[in-house]
Structures are given as C-alpha cells and as structure tokens.
Scaffold this motif. Structure first.
Motif, PDB file in Angstrom:
ATOM      1  N   ASP A  33       0.898  -1.215   0.041  1.00 13.27           N
ATOM      2  CA  ASP A  33       0.008   0.122   0.170  1.00 13.27           C
ATOM      3  C   ASP A  33       0.953   1.392  -0.061  1.00 13.27           C
ATOM      4  O   ASP A  33       0.418   2.379  -0.157  1.00 13.27           O
ATOM      5  N   ARG A  34       1.953   1.317   0.114  1.00  6.86           N
ATOM      6  CA  ARG A  34       3.181   2.265   0.167  1.00  6.86           C
ATOM      7  C   ARG A  34       4.233   1.989  -0.497  1.00  6.86           C
ATOM      8  O   ARG A  34       4.999   0.991   0.180  1.00  6.86           O
ATOM      9  N   PHE A  35       4.928   2.726  -1.557  1.00  7.31           N
ATOM     10  CA  PHE A  35       6.091   2.084  -2.353  1.00  7.31           C
ATOM     11  C   PHE A  35       7.022   3.374  -2.204  1.00  7.31           C
ATOM     12  O   PHE A  35       6.949   4.104  -2.933  1.00  7.31           O
ATOM     13  N   THR A  93      -4.665   1.089  -2.824  1.00  8.72           N
ATOM     14  CA  THR A  93      -5.613   0.173  -2.439  1.00  8.72           C
ATOM     15  C   THR A  93      -6.102  -0.535  -3.804  1.00  8.72           C
ATOM     16  O   THR A  93      -6.885   0.110  -4.661  1.00  8.72           O
ATOM     17  N   PRO A  94      -6.137  -1.775  -3.821  1.00 10.92           N
ATOM     18  CA  PRO A  94      -6.549  -2.622  -4.996  1.00 10.92           C
ATOM     19  C   PRO A  94      -8.086  -2.281  -5.310  1.00 10.92           C
ATOM     20  O   PRO A  94      -8.888  -2.119  -4.355  1.00 10.92           O
ATOM     21  N   GLY A  95      -8.370  -1.973  -6.568  1.00 12.11           N
ATOM     22  CA  GLY A  95      -9.877  -1.212  -7.035  1.00 12.11           C
ATOM     23  C   GLY A  95     -10.147   0.160  -6.658  1.00 12.11           C
ATOM     24  O   GLY A  95     -11.218   0.524  -7.234  1.00 12.11           O
ATOM     25  N   ALA A  96      -9.013   0.682  -5.963  1.00 14.67           N
ATOM     26  CA  ALA A  96      -9.464   2.123  -5.680  1.00 14.67           C
ATOM     27  C   ALA A  96      -8.976   3.077  -7.033  1.00 14.67           C
ATOM     28  O   ALA A  96      -7.889   2.580  -7.527  1.00 14.67           O
ATOM     29  N   SER A  97      -9.660   3.943  -7.254  1.00 14.47           N
ATOM     30  CA  SER A  97      -9.416   4.904  -8.488  1.00 14.47           C
ATOM     31  C   SER A  97      -8.356   5.906  -8.279  1.00 14.47           C
ATOM     32  O   SER A  97      -7.596   6.094  -9.321  1.00 14.47           O
ATOM     33  N   SER A  98      -7.802   6.152  -7.100  1.00 16.32           N
ATOM     34  CA  SER A  98      -6.518   6.986  -7.071  1.00 16.32           C
ATOM     35  C   SER A  98      -5.698   6.332  -5.945  1.00 16.32           C
ATOM     36  O   SER A  98      -6.134   5.810  -4.962  1.00 16.32           O
ATOM     37  N   ALA A  99      -4.517   7.074  -5.942  1.00 18.02           N
ATOM     38  CA  ALA A  99      -3.531   6.977  -4.964  1.00 18.02           C
ATOM     39  C   ALA A  99      -2.788   8.424  -4.865  1.00 18.02           C
ATOM     40  O   ALA A  99      -3.059   9.302  -5.598  1.00 18.02           O
ATOM     41  N   GLU A 100      -1.930   8.258  -3.824  1.00 15.02           N
ATOM     42  CA  GLU A 100      -1.272   9.588  -3.646  1.00 15.02           C
ATOM     43  C   GLU A 100       0.347   9.617  -3.956  1.00 15.02           C
ATOM     44  O   GLU A 100       0.853   8.578  -3.667  1.00 15.02           O
ATOM     45  N   VAL A 101       0.915  10.780  -4.198  1.00 12.76           N
ATOM     46  CA  VAL A 101       2.405  10.856  -4.520  1.00 12.76           C
ATOM     47  C   VAL A 101       2.939  11.764  -3.545  1.00 12.76           C
ATOM     48  O   VAL A 101       2.285  12.824  -3.057  1.00 12.76           O
ATOM     49  N   GLY A 102       4.344  11.725  -3.183  1.00 14.15           N
ATOM     50  CA  GLY A 102       4.890  12.636  -2.403  1.00 14.15           C
ATOM     51  C   GLY A 102       6.363  12.446  -2.885  1.00 14.15           C
ATOM     52  O   GLY A 102       6.866  11.644  -3.420  1.00 14.15           O
ATOM     53  N   PRO A 108      -1.590  -2.717 -13.440  1.00 17.02           N
ATOM     54  CA  PRO A 108      -2.575  -2.658 -14.598  1.00 17.02           C
ATOM     55  C   PRO A 108      -4.038  -3.066 -13.821  1.00 17.02           C
ATOM     56  O   PRO A 108      -3.902  -3.856 -12.706  1.00 17.02           O
ATOM     57  N   GLY A 109      -5.027  -2.897 -14.652  1.00 16.06           N
ATOM     58  CA  GLY A 109      -6.353  -3.291 -14.306  1.00 16.06           C
ATOM     59  C   GLY A 109      -6.991  -2.388 -13.113  1.00 16.06           C
ATOM     60  O   GLY A 109      -7.330  -1.688 -13.245  1.00 16.06           O
ATOM     61  N   ASP A 110      -6.754  -2.899 -11.881  1.00 15.97           N
ATOM     62  CA  ASP A 110      -7.430  -2.596 -10.781  1.00 15.97           C
ATOM     63  C   ASP A 110      -6.443  -1.482 -10.240  1.00 15.97           C
ATOM     64  O   ASP A 110      -6.698  -1.041  -8.955  1.00 15.97           O
ATOM     65  N   GLY A 111      -5.369  -0.909 -10.594  1.00 18.37           N
ATOM     66  CA  GLY A 111      -4.438  -0.028  -9.804  1.00 18.37           C
ATOM     67  C   GLY A 111      -5.008   1.398 -10.113  1.00 18.37           C
ATOM     68  O   GLY A 111      -5.828   1.730 -10.692  1.00 18.37           O
ATOM     69  N   PRO A 112      -4.389   2.294  -9.483  1.00 21.50           N
ATOM     70  CA  PRO A 112      -4.949   3.685  -9.660  1.00 21.50           C
ATOM     71  C   PRO A 112      -4.782   4.155 -10.903  1.00 21.50           C
ATOM     72  O   PRO A 112      -4.103   3.920 -12.016  1.00 21.50           O
ATOM     73  N   LYS A 113      -6.066   5.081 -11.288  1.00 26.19           N
ATOM     74  CA  LYS A 113      -6.177   5.627 -12.617  1.00 26.19           C
ATOM     75  C   LYS A 113      -5.927   7.082 -12.555  1.00 26.19           C
ATOM     76  O   LYS A 113      -5.825   7.791 -13.521  1.00 26.19           O
ATOM     77  N   ARG A 114      -5.808   7.523 -11.335  1.00 24.20           N
ATOM     78  CA  ARG A 114      -5.222   8.959 -10.860  1.00 24.20           C
ATOM     79  C   ARG A 114      -4.510   9.099  -9.736  1.00 24.20           C
ATOM     80  O   ARG A 114      -4.839   8.237  -8.828  1.00 24.20           O
ATOM     81  N   LEU A 115      -3.507   9.829  -9.930  1.00 27.43           N
ATOM     82  CA  LEU A 115      -2.555  10.116  -8.964  1.00 27.43           C
ATOM     83  C   LEU A 115      -2.744  11.728  -8.423  1.00 27.43           C
ATOM     84  O   LEU A 115      -3.094  12.466  -9.289  1.00 27.43           O
ATOM     85  N   GLU A 116      -2.693  11.763  -7.016  1.00 27.85           N
ATOM     86  CA  GLU A 116      -3.024  12.911  -6.398  1.00 27.85           C
ATOM     87  C   GLU A 116      -1.857  13.514  -5.745  1.00 27.85           C
ATOM     88  O   GLU A 116      -1.200  12.547  -4.722  1.00 27.85           O
TER      89      GLU A 116
END
Length: 189
Positions: free
Chosen positions: A70-72, A98-107, A136-144
């Motif tokens: 969940d954090r890389f 999160t698998p299936g979530a449309s977004s994740a965050e970057v820093g 791919p697939g269920d990964g984030p489609k948007r990064l915030e």
C-alpha cells in the motif's frame, strides 16, 4: 510485489546526473539522518528523523509499506558510471494504494545539496510512469499530489511533472494547519 526487483531510472540533464530510484535499505540510515539536518526538509515533511534509530524506524516503515502493498517509497540516488549508486538525493513515494481504488497519492522531497537539479520532477515522472504501468487493471487511474499553499517549490514540481492544479483545499488543523493545493495526474493523460 517483490521490492528487491524494482529499480527505476531518470535520465541525466545537461547540469545534473542521472537518477536511480530503488527501495530504501537499512544501509541508508546514516545518510538519511544527515539529510534531515536540513531545516527546509524538516519544515515540509511530517516525519522526524533525529538519529540513526529514528532513521532505521522510518526505513522499516517504508519496507512495511512494500510488504503490505500500500506504500512504495523509493530512495532517489545520483547515478554514477556503470549504474553504480552515488549520493542520496531525495525520496519519492506512491502511497494509499488500495486494489480497486481509482486513486492513490504521491509525495517527494529533495536533499538540500541536490535542489535545483530537477531531482524531484525527474523522480516524480519516473514514479508516475511506474505507478501507471506496475498496477494494471485494478491499479490507480489517478494520482494525487497535495502540498501546502505556501510551498511554491512543490507547486513548480507538480506542474513540471504534468500534475494539474485542481483545487484549493481548506486548512484542517491540527494535521493540516494551512490551506493546500490538490494536483492530479490521470493515467490516460
């Protein structure tokens, strides 16, 4: 995801070396303590690294994120000849995955000695490309990307990295005492 196999790169510029991005290692602890002596870094980051024990805990947190998926977090290093690792230049992270979530965050953050070398935008572009292809697939489609409104350097990094300013976020003390910016980068952009 196997953390040992992930190694990203960013090309050199006319004034700065190429970059290597790889998961944090316990061997990075002493260098991390040294970098955290910088007042600017301490101002913009939420974690305190005051000694080698604190650095070791911070690095363990990064490693736990990889294990949990969940954090890389990536150490950003200057590249030397034949792909050897040079001096630690910064950090980039993909978080809240999160698998299936449309977004994740970057820093990200950049070491004091490497500021002005486009380390953050180059590392963030490499991380962004990896995030959109490694899941791919269920990964984030948007990064915030979020930052305090008075952090003009982060605003420039976001813009240079293709993250569009979407909205002004109100302050939410105590965690977010000042207003912030929300920048977004979509996968299909």
């Amino acid at each position: 995801m196997d953390r040992i196999d992930v190694r990203l790169g960013a090309d050199a510029t006319s004034s700065a070396p190429a970059l290597i991005l790889r998961p944090w290692s316990p061997a990075d602890a002493a260098d991390l303590v040294e970098l955290y002596q910088d007042d600017a870094l301490r101002r913009w980051t939420s974690s305190a690294v005051n000694d080698v024990a604190g650095a070791a805990r911070w690095i363990q947190d990064q490693q736990r994120g990889w294990e949990a998926g969940d954090r890389f977090g990536f150490a950003v290093l200057e590249a030397q000849a034949a792909g050897a690792e040079g001096q630690l230049a910064g950090h980039v992270v993909l978080k809240n995955v999160t698998p299936g979530a449309s977004s994740a965050e970057v820093g990200y953050w950049t070491a004091a000695h490497a500021r002005g070398w486009t380390v953050a935008p180059r590392a963030l572009r490499a991380l962004t490309n990896w995030a959109f292809t490694a899941f791919p697939g269920d990964g984030p489609k948007r990064l915030e990307l979020l930052h305090q409104v008075d952090n003009t350097a982060s605003c420039r990094v976001a813009q240079k990295s293709g993250y569009e300013l979407i909205t002004l976020l109100p302050a939410a003390p105590p965690a977010y005492p000042l207003a912030g910016h929300l920048h977004v980068r979509d996968r299909d952009r």
